[in-house]
Write a protein that holds these residues in place. Structure first.
Motif, PDB file in Angstrom:
ATOM      1  N   PRO A   1     -17.430  18.244  35.089  1.00 23.07           N
ATOM      2  CA  PRO A   1     -17.190  19.194  34.019  1.00 23.07           C
ATOM      3  C   PRO A   1     -15.713  19.524  33.920  1.00 23.07           C
ATOM      4  CG  PRO A   1     -18.967  19.935  35.472  1.00 23.07           C
ATOM      5  CD  PRO A   1     -18.294  18.786  36.137  1.00 23.07           C
ATOM      6  N   PRO A   2     -15.172  19.588  32.686  1.00 23.16           N
ATOM      7  CA  PRO A   2     -13.757  19.901  32.540  1.00 23.16           C
ATOM      8  C   PRO A   2     -13.463  21.340  32.928  1.00 23.16           C
ATOM      9  CG  PRO A   2     -14.836  19.854  30.402  1.00 23.16           C
ATOM     10  CD  PRO A   2     -15.835  19.362  31.404  1.00 23.16           C
TER      11      PRO A   2
ATOM     12  N   ALA B   1      -4.569  25.480  28.054  1.00 20.37           N
ATOM     13  CA  ALA B   1      -3.952  24.310  28.661  1.00 20.37           C
ATOM     14  C   ALA B   1      -4.876  23.108  28.513  1.00 20.37           C
ATOM     15  CB  ALA B   1      -3.682  24.587  30.138  1.00 20.37           C
ATOM     16  N   PRO B   2      -4.346  21.899  28.628  1.00 16.20           N
ATOM     17  CA  PRO B   2      -5.152  20.716  28.375  1.00 16.20           C
ATOM     18  C   PRO B   2      -6.346  20.575  29.320  1.00 16.20           C
ATOM     19  CG  PRO B   2      -3.087  20.125  29.422  1.00 16.20           C
ATOM     20  CD  PRO B   2      -2.976  21.558  29.030  1.00 16.20           C
ATOM     21  N   VAL B   3      -7.398  20.002  28.790  1.00 16.70           N
ATOM     22  CA  VAL B   3      -8.594  19.702  29.563  1.00 16.70           C
ATOM     23  C   VAL B   3      -8.494  18.266  30.060  1.00 16.70           C
ATOM     24  CG1 VAL B   3     -11.092  19.412  29.457  1.00 16.70           C
ATOM     25  CG2 VAL B   3     -10.002  21.282  28.204  1.00 16.70           C
ATOM     26  N   GLN B   4      -8.750  18.057  31.334  1.00 18.21           N
ATOM     27  CA  GLN B   4      -8.768  16.702  31.875  1.00 18.21           C
ATOM     28  C   GLN B   4     -10.163  16.139  31.687  1.00 18.21           C
ATOM     29  OE1 GLN B   4      -6.117  15.115  33.150  1.00 18.21           O
ATOM     30  NE2 GLN B   4      -7.211  13.219  33.559  1.00 18.21           N
ATOM     31  N   ARG B   5     -10.288  15.211  30.777  1.00 18.80           N
ATOM     32  CA  ARG B   5     -11.581  14.567  30.528  1.00 18.80           C
ATOM     33  C   ARG B   5     -11.606  13.232  31.263  1.00 18.80           C
ATOM     34  NH1 ARG B   5     -14.454  17.085  26.541  1.00 18.80           N
ATOM     35  NH2 ARG B   5     -13.286  18.433  25.104  1.00 18.80           N
ATOM     36  N   GLN B   6     -12.751  12.907  31.830  1.00 21.39           N
ATOM     37  CA  GLN B   6     -12.861  11.651  32.565  1.00 21.39           C
ATOM     38  C   GLN B   6     -14.244  11.053  32.376  1.00 21.39           C
ATOM     39  OE1 GLN B   6     -11.211  11.338  36.571  1.00 21.39           O
ATOM     40  NE2 GLN B   6     -13.078  10.306  37.276  1.00 21.39           N
TER      41      GLN B   6
ATOM     42  N   ILE C   1     -13.091  11.469  24.860  1.00 24.39           N
ATOM     43  CA  ILE C   1     -11.661  11.191  24.677  1.00 24.39           C
ATOM     44  C   ILE C   1     -11.486  10.531  23.311  1.00 24.39           C
ATOM     45  CG2 ILE C   1      -9.627  10.042  25.607  1.00 24.39           C
ATOM     46  CD1 ILE C   1     -11.058   9.982  28.327  1.00 24.39           C
ATOM     47  N   ARG C   2     -10.956  11.288  22.378  1.00 26.81           N
ATOM     48  CA  ARG C   2     -10.837  10.812  21.000  1.00 26.81           C
ATOM     49  C   ARG C   2      -9.396  10.427  20.685  1.00 26.81           C
ATOM     50  NH1 ARG C   2     -13.117  13.108  15.308  1.00 26.81           N
ATOM     51  NH2 ARG C   2     -11.351  12.525  13.983  1.00 26.81           N
ATOM     52  N   VAL C   3      -9.265   9.282  20.012  1.00 29.53           N
ATOM     53  CA  VAL C   3      -7.978   8.826  19.507  1.00 29.53           C
ATOM     54  C   VAL C   3      -8.142   8.554  18.021  1.00 29.53           C
ATOM     55  CG1 VAL C   3      -6.175   7.067  19.647  1.00 29.53           C
ATOM     56  CG2 VAL C   3      -7.353   7.814  21.731  1.00 29.53           C
ATOM     57  N   ASP C   4      -7.250   9.106  17.207  1.00 32.25           N
ATOM     58  CA  ASP C   4      -7.303   8.912  15.770  1.00 32.25           C
ATOM     59  C   ASP C   4      -6.406   7.753  15.343  1.00 32.25           C
ATOM     60  OD1 ASP C   4      -9.039  11.082  15.427  1.00 32.25           O
ATOM     61  OD2 ASP C   4      -7.373  12.498  15.298  1.00 32.25           O
TER      62      ASP C   4
ATOM     63  N   VAL D   1     -16.150   0.792  39.844  1.00 29.77           N
ATOM     64  CA  VAL D   1     -16.265   1.860  38.844  1.00 29.77           C
ATOM     65  C   VAL D   1     -14.923   2.019  38.150  1.00 29.77           C
ATOM     66  CG1 VAL D   1     -16.725   4.305  38.420  1.00 29.77           C
ATOM     67  CG2 VAL D   1     -18.069   3.052  40.126  1.00 29.77           C
ATOM     68  N   LEU D   2     -14.944   1.935  36.826  1.00 27.38           N
ATOM     69  CA  LEU D   2     -13.735   2.106  36.023  1.00 27.38           C
ATOM     70  C   LEU D   2     -13.718   3.530  35.463  1.00 27.38           C
ATOM     71  CD1 LEU D   2     -11.228   0.827  34.641  1.00 27.38           C
ATOM     72  CD2 LEU D   2     -12.729   0.338  32.692  1.00 27.38           C
ATOM     73  N   SER D   3     -12.606   4.231  35.690  1.00 32.64           N
ATOM     74  CA  SER D   3     -12.468   5.607  35.204  1.00 32.64           C
ATOM     75  C   SER D   3     -11.472   5.650  34.060  1.00 32.64           C
ATOM     76  CB  SER D   3     -12.011   6.534  36.321  1.00 32.64           C
ATOM     77  OG  SER D   3     -12.961   6.571  37.366  1.00 32.64           O
ATOM     78  N   LEU D   4     -11.873   6.261  32.961  1.00 33.91           N
ATOM     79  CA  LEU D   4     -10.988   6.528  31.833  1.00 33.91           C
ATOM     80  C   LEU D   4     -10.737   8.024  31.809  1.00 33.91           C
ATOM     81  CD1 LEU D   4     -12.319   3.748  31.041  1.00 33.91           C
ATOM     82  CD2 LEU D   4     -12.148   4.497  28.659  1.00 33.91           C
ATOM     83  N   SER D   5      -9.490   8.440  31.704  1.00 34.34           N
ATOM     84  CA  SER D   5      -9.205   9.873  31.696  1.00 34.34           C
ATOM     85  C   SER D   5      -8.010  10.162  30.813  1.00 34.34           C
ATOM     86  CB  SER D   5      -8.949  10.391  33.111  1.00 34.34           C
ATOM     87  OG  SER D   5      -7.810   9.779  33.678  1.00 34.34           O
ATOM     88  N   ARG D   6      -7.957  11.418  30.355  1.00 35.75           N
ATOM     89  CA  ARG D   6      -6.789  11.885  29.605  1.00 35.75           C
ATOM     90  C   ARG D   6      -6.787  13.392  29.592  1.00 35.75           C
ATOM     91  NH1 ARG D   6      -5.325  10.606  23.294  1.00 35.75           N
ATOM     92  NH2 ARG D   6      -6.751  12.349  22.918  1.00 35.75           N
ATOM     93  N   ALA D   7      -5.586  13.959  29.702  1.00 33.00           N
ATOM     94  CA  ALA D   7      -5.444  15.409  29.534  1.00 33.00           C
ATOM     95  C   ALA D   7      -5.521  15.699  28.049  1.00 33.00           C
ATOM     96  CB  ALA D   7      -4.118  15.877  30.112  1.00 33.00           C
ATOM     97  N   TRP D   8      -6.460  16.551  27.685  1.00 36.93           N
ATOM     98  CA  TRP D   8      -6.724  16.787  26.263  1.00 36.93           C
ATOM     99  C   TRP D   8      -6.037  18.049  25.812  1.00 36.93           C
ATOM    100  CZ3 TRP D   8      -9.114  13.575  22.986  1.00 36.93           C
ATOM    101  CH2 TRP D   8      -9.448  14.061  21.723  1.00 36.93           C
TER     102      TRP D   8
END
Length: 218
Positions: free
Chosen positions: A20-21, A93-98, A175-178, A211-218
């Protein structure tokens, strides 16, 4: 992470290329240090960052910019800030999504994604320099690919007609990218959409023990 065997995506143009973020509220300081068309240099909480329209940093998103001011989105509210103007506000502050994706028996990392708001399956493929899909996928996702620019796509066995398009959004694990560049190939290749580098360049990738982890500070 191994590249998907047998796939080479080569285009006839250069491309721009769940825990959970946890969210913490804090007082933030934002200052505009320089302005260019749709680009601004911001000082956010003491950190300098150059943003293009649509980019975010430390919870601050640049909507637009011109020679006189930048339009920023903070906590869902838009504010206009001129050169050398400073604001202090409470923002999130940004949320770290993973997202963690286990490797399957075929050595692939497959997950679900939202493309233009529609759900589909994708293969994470760092060997593809763009998000790549077939005309069948494009039709299912409502992508009018023939309105894009014509190109060519080279596979391991042939060169096929393709179109370059810009997807409104690609979202994986929250994790959204436009405005993601993509190629649409005529016919049924590839059989599963390839999540290539025009999306992956915006996230952090880590692979450990299958296991591949994708993450980004949102």
């Amino acid at each position: 992470m191994k590249r998907r065997a047998g796939l080479v995506v080569a285009l006839s143009m250069l491309l721009w290329l769940p825990a959970p973020p946890v969210v913490h509220a804090q007082a933030g300081s934002v200052k505009v240090e320089a302005l260019l068309p749709n680009t601004a240099v911001l000082m956010v909480n003491g950190q300098r960052k150059t943003l293009k329209a649509g980019d975010s940093f430390q919870g601050v998103k640049l909507i637009s910019a011109d020679a006189s001011a930048a339009v920023l989105e903070i906590n869902g509210e838009r504010q206009q800030l001129g050169l050398n103007r400073n604001i202090t506000t409470n923002f999130v502050a940004p949320v770290q999504r993973q997202l963690d994706i286990p490797r399957n028996e075929r050595m692939q990392y497959i997950t679900s994604a939202l493309i233009n708001g529609r759900s589909t399956r994708v293969i994470v493929d760092t060997g593809a320099n763009v998000v790549a899909m077939s005309a069948r996928h494009a039709a299912a996702l409502g992508v009018d690919y023939k309105a894009g620019s014509r190109s060519k796509l080279e596979t391991a066995s042939a060169t096929i007609d393709a179109w370059m398009v810009t997807l409104e959004s690609v979202e994986v694990g929250g994790i959204r990218v436009d405005n993601v560049r993509a190629t649409v190939a005529e016919g049924d290749f590839p059989s599963t959409i390839l999540l290539g580098m025009t999306y992956l360049q915006h996230v952090e990738l880590r692979e450990r023990d299958g296991v591949l982890s994708l993450s980004r500070a949102w």
